[in-house]
Structures are given as structure tokens and as C-alpha cells.
Enzyme design. Structure first.
Site, PDB file in Angstrom:
ATOM      1  N   PRO A  94       5.306 -22.097 -13.123  1.00  0.00           N
ATOM      2  CA  PRO A  94       5.408 -20.981 -14.065  1.00  0.00           C
ATOM      3  C   PRO A  94       4.935 -19.626 -13.557  1.00  0.00           C
ATOM      4  O   PRO A  94       5.129 -18.622 -14.244  1.00  0.00           O
ATOM      5  CB  PRO A  94       4.542 -21.443 -15.253  1.00  0.00           C
ATOM      6  CG  PRO A  94       3.533 -22.360 -14.650  1.00  0.00           C
ATOM      7  CD  PRO A  94       4.252 -23.055 -13.529  1.00  0.00           C
ATOM      8  N   GLY A 151       4.084 -16.757 -10.056  1.00  0.00           N
ATOM      9  CA  GLY A 151       4.465 -16.398  -8.698  1.00  0.00           C
ATOM     10  C   GLY A 151       3.598 -17.104  -7.683  1.00  0.00           C
ATOM     11  O   GLY A 151       4.071 -17.586  -6.653  1.00  0.00           O
ATOM     12  N   GLY A 152       2.315 -17.150  -7.972  1.00  0.00           N
ATOM     13  CA  GLY A 152       1.380 -17.832  -7.091  1.00  0.00           C
ATOM     14  C   GLY A 152       0.090 -18.099  -7.828  1.00  0.00           C
ATOM     15  O   GLY A 152      -0.191 -17.500  -8.867  1.00  0.00           O
ATOM     16  N   HIS A 162      -1.328 -11.060  -2.194  1.00  0.00           N
ATOM     17  CA  HIS A 162      -2.082 -11.021  -3.455  1.00  0.00           C
ATOM     18  C   HIS A 162      -2.974 -12.259  -3.586  1.00  0.00           C
ATOM     19  O   HIS A 162      -4.169 -12.144  -3.905  1.00  0.00           O
ATOM     20  CB  HIS A 162      -1.109 -10.943  -4.637  1.00  0.00           C
ATOM     21  CG  HIS A 162      -1.775 -10.842  -5.962  1.00  0.00           C
ATOM     22  ND1 HIS A 162      -2.112  -9.636  -6.548  1.00  0.00           N
ATOM     23  CD2 HIS A 162      -2.205 -11.797  -6.836  1.00  0.00           C
ATOM     24  CE1 HIS A 162      -2.697  -9.852  -7.710  1.00  0.00           C
ATOM     25  NE2 HIS A 162      -2.766 -11.160  -7.903  1.00  0.00           N
ATOM     26  N   GLU A 163      -2.393 -13.431  -3.347  1.00  0.00           N
ATOM     27  CA  GLU A 163      -3.187 -14.662  -3.481  1.00  0.00           C
ATOM     28  C   GLU A 163      -4.288 -14.719  -2.428  1.00  0.00           C
ATOM     29  O   GLU A 163      -5.393 -15.211  -2.702  1.00  0.00           O
ATOM     30  CB  GLU A 163      -2.273 -15.887  -3.383  1.00  0.00           C
ATOM     31  CG  GLU A 163      -1.092 -15.891  -4.343  1.00  0.00           C
ATOM     32  CD  GLU A 163      -1.450 -15.543  -5.778  1.00  0.00           C
ATOM     33  OE1 GLU A 163      -2.574 -15.855  -6.218  1.00  0.00           O
ATOM     34  OE2 GLU A 163      -0.608 -14.952  -6.472  1.00  0.00           O
ATOM     35  N   HIS A 207      -7.256 -12.693  -3.495  1.00  0.00           N
ATOM     36  CA  HIS A 207      -8.096 -13.422  -4.461  1.00  0.00           C
ATOM     37  C   HIS A 207      -9.212 -14.203  -3.764  1.00  0.00           C
ATOM     38  O   HIS A 207     -10.216 -14.544  -4.403  1.00  0.00           O
ATOM     39  CB  HIS A 207      -7.248 -14.399  -5.277  1.00  0.00           C
ATOM     40  CG  HIS A 207      -6.727 -13.844  -6.559  1.00  0.00           C
ATOM     41  ND1 HIS A 207      -7.543 -13.355  -7.558  1.00  0.00           N
ATOM     42  CD2 HIS A 207      -5.457 -13.710  -7.022  1.00  0.00           C
ATOM     43  CE1 HIS A 207      -6.805 -12.958  -8.584  1.00  0.00           C
ATOM     44  NE2 HIS A 207      -5.541 -13.150  -8.277  1.00  0.00           N
ATOM     45  N   TYR A 251      -3.693  -6.370 -14.220  1.00  0.00           N
ATOM     46  CA  TYR A 251      -3.291  -6.164 -12.827  1.00  0.00           C
ATOM     47  C   TYR A 251      -3.153  -4.673 -12.513  1.00  0.00           C
ATOM     48  O   TYR A 251      -3.818  -4.147 -11.612  1.00  0.00           O
ATOM     49  CB  TYR A 251      -1.940  -6.836 -12.551  1.00  0.00           C
ATOM     50  CG  TYR A 251      -1.915  -8.330 -12.632  1.00  0.00           C
ATOM     51  CD1 TYR A 251      -1.875  -9.104 -11.479  1.00  0.00           C
ATOM     52  CD2 TYR A 251      -1.880  -8.995 -13.853  1.00  0.00           C
ATOM     53  CE1 TYR A 251      -1.814 -10.494 -11.533  1.00  0.00           C
ATOM     54  CE2 TYR A 251      -1.827 -10.375 -13.931  1.00  0.00           C
ATOM     55  CZ  TYR A 251      -1.799 -11.116 -12.766  1.00  0.00           C
ATOM     56  OH  TYR A 251      -1.753 -12.489 -12.836  1.00  0.00           O
TER      57      TYR A 251
END
Length: 628
Positions: free
Chosen positions: A281, A283-284, A310-311, A314, A398
Site C-alpha cells: 500500500p 511507496g516504501g 527517502h527510506e 529515515h 512530509y
């Protein structure tokens, strides 16, 4: 009761869980997991201990030393928080809970072979953010607590498993694995189940404390490709899929190196990637050591690496420093969007980063329009008591969070040093100090603001911090990016009002990001003939890049251009990513949506929903409940 989180039954006066030891038996035939969870507490507890569960059958609570029963009770289910499990302790520092999951677990999607890429083996995976770990095992399911864990996964031997943890071993099951966890009195004998023929046990350990929403696993017929010294790409064992994923994410090590240069040492040892089935569900998902990714990122032009950036970001802002609860999500997502843009700038250049900022700016404005009737959800620091965080998921934390930090960067560069480049270096040192100070901790907005004011003296006199964090809408000192490429694309979009389609030489070097930015900036009041002409020339409705395809389809739906119903239906049945489902379904049923469109949307959903993750199904159902 003294709650620490509006979405958890966790009591701040109770000791926190520091470690969970899990034994999990996967029953694909019934879409359930039979398990045991040994919870270790920070201090001995006498009296009730509150835990979160959802759709779990709690079979027994035990003293792990004597295996005698501990009294427990379950509340009536709360529609958002699930069921409150209370276990009565007597000077206990640990407890053992025997449980089974439900096929309705909100974190788990069980896929039959026809729903997978290879069509031959079943698959199951988790999505525990924001508050779904409680549907996999009983826990204090709040980001305010951090746990280490170990896990034994008993699975069919033709499958393999990955987790957000270090892999230790794969071996045949033995009774020693679970000899103390018999379920015989409750109709389930885990000890006997564990050792049936044709099974294997995969063992994992996570030695660094993480919030429960970062607990993750996937089980299926998995293959892999090594793409760097710290990165293996996993996916279903289909050669074409694995090879395409390896090509798309070949530059991951360079992203990691730039992240370390900007934000400090990478603390998680591995940065492996798992490409999930199309139903995933999001993107990452930044699960430490094993990032989960949608297959829609495999575009063939390496642009999927931007989500990987982005991941990866994190790993510092979210996994190391975590928001205390969902009312402070911007501390995770705003910081990470900022960090992602910095990594992208270093690897791909300022112009490429500016395009991403421009798309984010459009997304922020669209989010403001979405929440025009409830501007509370346009704040950074929001009130979520009684609100399901999945249903108000948006670009606000975001992109407004990014804009806030970008504004702080610009001002801090002046306050810390009049020379921008030296000032930016000083701001980077501020970010490293922030991460070092709060790593492996969960904080709130006030904690960040206090740290900011202490380390960037005078910042509160230059920026209205209250307006940014507590105010609704977009603050006046937010801004679009400054870039010649960005302005050129926006200018070409403005020309569309004059029915001018960009020439082929003007778009010759465009990739997905440029087309996405162009489409998102097109005027909404255009003729269907213009949309058809644009598509006839550039085949945007058939793009393999879903960002481009969905942006085009949304434009067509906004002007009631029914020529693309077939592509809309195809898209909604091909992928389960909420970034596409939410706007497409909403466009069909909200406001001026006709009865025909609403019927079409419901028919498509009826045919597609079995392939959606439970979180995605719930979000679409909430859209229908609001507009139909």
C-alpha cells in the site's frame, strides 16, 4: 490510566517492554499465525499491565518461570485502538503470552499464489505503521516505547523469510524451539505443529531498540541480487523482476555514503531492499535493515532511487530519532523529506532536487484543498484523539515539515554565519548534533523546538515557530524552489492554457519526474480535446511510470473525460499503492462526481479489493463512507 499516546492503551505509569522474544508458526491454509511472545519489562510490575491487541485470540498468559497462568482480561474492541489486554502481575519482570492472529489482521496481507508475481507460491507480509503491530503480537504499540526483539519463524520449507532484523540461521524445526509453549489445553498444540514434516525455522534478532511500527517480516518464494557491500535486493524469485530491481537500485551504496557524510554514521549495518507484490500500500517503508518497496518504483530510468533515498534518510530521522506518537509525525516525515532532498542534491544535483521540491509543493497545496473543511489536519502538531491516523494520511507532515526545516536552514545560515555555504555547513553540524543527542529516543515537537532555540540562538525572533507548528495552512514564508529547469516546466504548463502542447525537442530529455511536475501544474479547466491531443502525442495514459500515468488520469477525470475509464480501472486493479488509490477513488466519488462515476468506482473496488492490503481497503471504504 495515564496514556502516552491517543492511539494506544499503554499506561505511562507501567514499566515499558524492552525486549520481545517471538515464536511464530505460519499457517497459510487458514491465513493465521499461532505464536508466543515473551515480553521482558524495564522493571518488576505488581498489578495490571496494559497491552494493545487487535484481532488477536489471546489463549493464555503465563509466568515464564513456572508456566503458571496469569489472570488477564480483554476489553470490548475500540474501532481505532483495538482491544485492551490487561494482564495481572505480581512482582513480574516478564510474561509469556500465547496467541493466534486472525485472517482479518490489519497488518498482514496473505496472498494466494495467483496474487503473486510467480503464481506458484503463497506470500505474506506486514505493514505495521502506524498502529498495526498490535494485530501481529500483543505489545505496547506506541512509538513512545522502543523494543529489541528476537524471532523464530516456522514456515513451509519451499519458502524463505526476511525481517527488519539480523538473520541468524535457517534450520529444521526442533521441539527445543518451543518446548515450553504447548497450547494443548486450548485446542492448539504448538509443540506438535512446530515439527511437522516439510517445515523450516528462520531465526532473526534485532539488537537495537526500535518502535513497534518498525517490526516487519515477509515470507514467500524469495530470490535476491547483491547490488552493493551493504545492500541486497530481494523480491519474488522471478529472474526478470530481480534483474530489473537490481538495475534500478544499483546506486544505493552511493546514497548511503552521502547520507553518512551529511548525517553521521549509518547505525544499522545492512540496508537491504525488498520489492513486494503490487498490493503493497505504500511507496516504501523504512524498516531497519530491510526496507520494503513497491514494485511501481521499478521504472527503468533509475528514478525509483529517489524513494530509496527517502527510506534511507529515515535511518537517521525516524528510526534513530522517532516521533513520540502520530500527533508529531512531521518529526519523522518532514525531517526525512528534507534529508532525502539533501541526499538527492548531492547525488543527482540541485536541479533534480528542485524538481522533487516542486512536486512536493504541488502536493502540499493539494493537501490544503483536501482538508479545507477540517484545517486541523493541515497543522504540523495535530490533535488525533479519536481519529484513525490511516484515514488522514497526507502530504502535510512530509511537505509542510520539509518547508519548515528548509525555512530554518535558510535562516540558520544567516544566524550561524553570513556566508551561506559556511552557514549551511554549520546547519549540517546542528542536524548531526540533533541526531546524536536524541538517537534511539522518541521525542515530541516541544523537545525539538527547545533544542532548536538552544542551538540556533535567536531563531525564534526570525521565524514564527508557533505559526509553523500550531497554525493551519501554508505559512507565508514557505516557498517554491528556485531553478531554471523547474521554472521552464511550470512555464510550459502555463502555455497549455493557450492550447500549446510542448514540442518534442522541449521534452526530449524529460523523465518521469519532469512529466509528473508538468502534469501537476496543468490548469484544471481545459478542454477534453486538449487532453486527448496531449495523450495522442506522448502516450501518457500508457506510461509505465505510475506517477506520470496517475497524474494524467487524474487530470482527465477532473474534466469528466470518460475516454480513460478503462485505464483508470486497469490501474486500480493492477496496484494497491494508496498514493494512487486515494486520489483516483476520491476523484470519482467526491463533490461533483456523477452517480455513474460512483457506481463505476464501487464496481471497480468490488473487483479489486481482495487484492488490496487491509489498510488500503479500509482507506477506500472510508472514502466511500464520506462521499457516497
Amino acid at each position: 490510566m495515564a496514556p502516552v499516546d491517543p492511539h494506544s492503551f499503554t499506561d505511562s505509569t507501567h514499566p515499558v517492554t524492552t525486549h520481545v522474544s517471538l515464536s511464530l508458526y505460519f499457517d497459510f491454509s487458514s491465513s493465521t499465525i499461532h505464536g508466543s511472545a515473551l515480553l521482558s519489562l524495564s522493571s518488576p510490575r505488581t498489578g495490571p499491565l496494559s497491552l494493545d491487541t487487535r484481532s488477536l485470540s489471546i489463549l493464555q498468559a503465563l509466568d515464564p518461570q513456572t508456566l503458571t497462568s496469569l489472570p488477564f482480561s480483554l476489553s470490548e474492541p475500540d474501532p481505532i485502538r483495538g482491544t485492551h489486554l490487561t494482564v495481572s502481575l505480581s512482582d513480574h519482570k516478564s510474561l509469556l503470552i500465547l496467541f493466534s492472529t486472525s485472517p482479518d489482521s490489519s497488518a498482514l496481507q496473505w496472498l494466494s499464489p495467483p496474487q503473486t508475481f510467480n503464481k506458484t507460491h503463497p506470500y505474506v507480509y506486514t505493514q505495521c505503521q502506524s498502529i498495526h503491530a498490535r494485530s501481529v503480537f500483543p505489545c505496547q504499540d506506541t512509538a513512545a516505547t522502543r523494543i529489541c526483539y528476537s524471532a523464530k519463524l516456522n514456515i513451509p520449507n519451499q519458502l524463505s523469510a526476511v525481517m527488519s532484523a539480523k538473520h541468524l540461521d535457517r534450520h529444521p524445526p526442533t521441539r527445543d524451539d518451543v518446548k515450553e509453549f504447548g497450547y494443548g489445553d486450548f485446542g492448539i498444540d504448538l509443540e506438535s505443529l512446530w515439527c511437522v514434516e516439510g517445515r523450516v525455522v528462520e531465526e532473526f534478532v534485532m539488537e537495537q531498540p526500535i518502535p513497534p511500527y518498525l517490526f516487519a517480516f515477509a515470507v514467500g518464494n524469495l530470490g535476491f541480487r547483491e547490488v552493493g557491500p551493504r545492500t541486497i535486493v530481494y523480491a519474488e524469485d522471478v529472474a526478470e523482476l530481480l534483474d530489473a530491481a537490481a538495475r534500478e537500485f544499483a546506486g544505493t551504496e552511493e546514497l548511503i555514503r552521502q547520507g553518512e557524510r551529511l548525517f553521521g554514521e549509518y547505525e544499522w549495518e545492512r540496508f537491504d531492499l525488498l520489492v513486494l507484490p503490487p498490493s503493497y500500500p505504500y511507496g516504501g517503508m523504512e524498516n531497519p535493515r530491510m526496507v520494503f518497496l513497491t514494485p511501481t518504483l521499478i521504472k527503468g530510468d533509475l528514478s525509483g532511487a529517489e524513494v530509496v533515498a527517502h527510506e534511507l534518510a529515515h535511518s537517521w530521522t525516524g528510526n534513530l530519532v522517532t516521533n513520540k506518537n502520530n500527533e508529531h509525525t512531521w518529526l519523522n516525515e518532514g525531517f526525512t523529506t528534507y534529508a532525502e532532498k539533501r541526499i538527492t542534491e548531492e547525488v543527482q544535483g540541485k536541479d533534480r532536487a528542485a524538481l522533487g521540491i516542486g512536486i512536493g509543493w504541488r502536493g502540499l497545496n493539494e493537501a490544503m484543498a483536501r482538508f479545507k473543511d477540517n484545517m486541523e489536519f493541515t497543522k504540523l502538531r495535530i490533535k488525533l484523539e479519536g481519529v484513525d491516523p490511516d484515514t488522514v494520511y497526507s502530504q502535510v507532515p512530509y511537505e509542510k515539515g520539509f518547508q519548515f526545516l528548509w525555512r530554518i536552514e535558510r535562516q540558520a545560515c544567516h544566524l550561524l554565519c553570513l556566508n551561506f555555504f559556511i552557514g549551511r555547513s554549520a546547519f549540517d553540524e546542528f542536524l548531526k548534533k540533533y541526531i546524536t543527542t536524541f538517537k534511539f529516543k522518541s521525542i515530541d515537537t516541544e523537545t525539538f523546538l527547545d533544542f532548536l532555540k538552544a542551538n540556533v540562538p535567536g531563531i525564534e525572533k526570525q521565524i514564527d515557530l508557533v505559526t509553523w507548528t500550531e497554525g493551519t495552512g501554508i505559512p507565508p514564508d514557505a516557498c517554491e524552489p528556485v531553478s531554471s529547469i523547474y521554472r521552464n516546466i511550470v512555464s510550459l504548463a502555463d502555455d497549455f492554457k493557450l492550447a500549446r502542447i510542448p514540442r518534442e525537442d522541449e521534452v526530449a530529455n524529460w523523465r518521469g519526474l519532469e512529466w509528473e511536475l508538468y502534469l501537476k501544474n496543468l490548469p484544471k479547466s481545459v478542454e477534453a480535446s486538449q487532453i486527448l491531443a496531449l495523450d495522442a502525442q506522448y502516450k501518457l495514459s500508457e506510461s509505465k511510470d505510475y506517477e506520470v500515468k496517475v497524474a494524467f488520469l487524474l487530470l482527465a477525470l477532473s474534466i469528466k473525460c470518460r475516454n480513460y475509464y478503462g485505464e483508470v480501472e486497469k490501474t486500480l486493479k493492477e496496484v494497491g499503492r494508496l498514493k494512487y488509490l486515494h486520489p483516483l477513488y476520491t476523484s470519482l466519488v467526491q463533490g461533483a462526481g456523477t452517480e455513474e462515476e460512483k457506481i463505476f468506482a464501487k464496481q471497480v473496488f468490488a473487483g479489486a479489493c481482495d487484492c488490496y492490503h487491509p489498510i488500503a481497503r479500509g482507506v477506500v471504504e472510508s472514502i466511500f463512507a464520506k462521499y457516497i
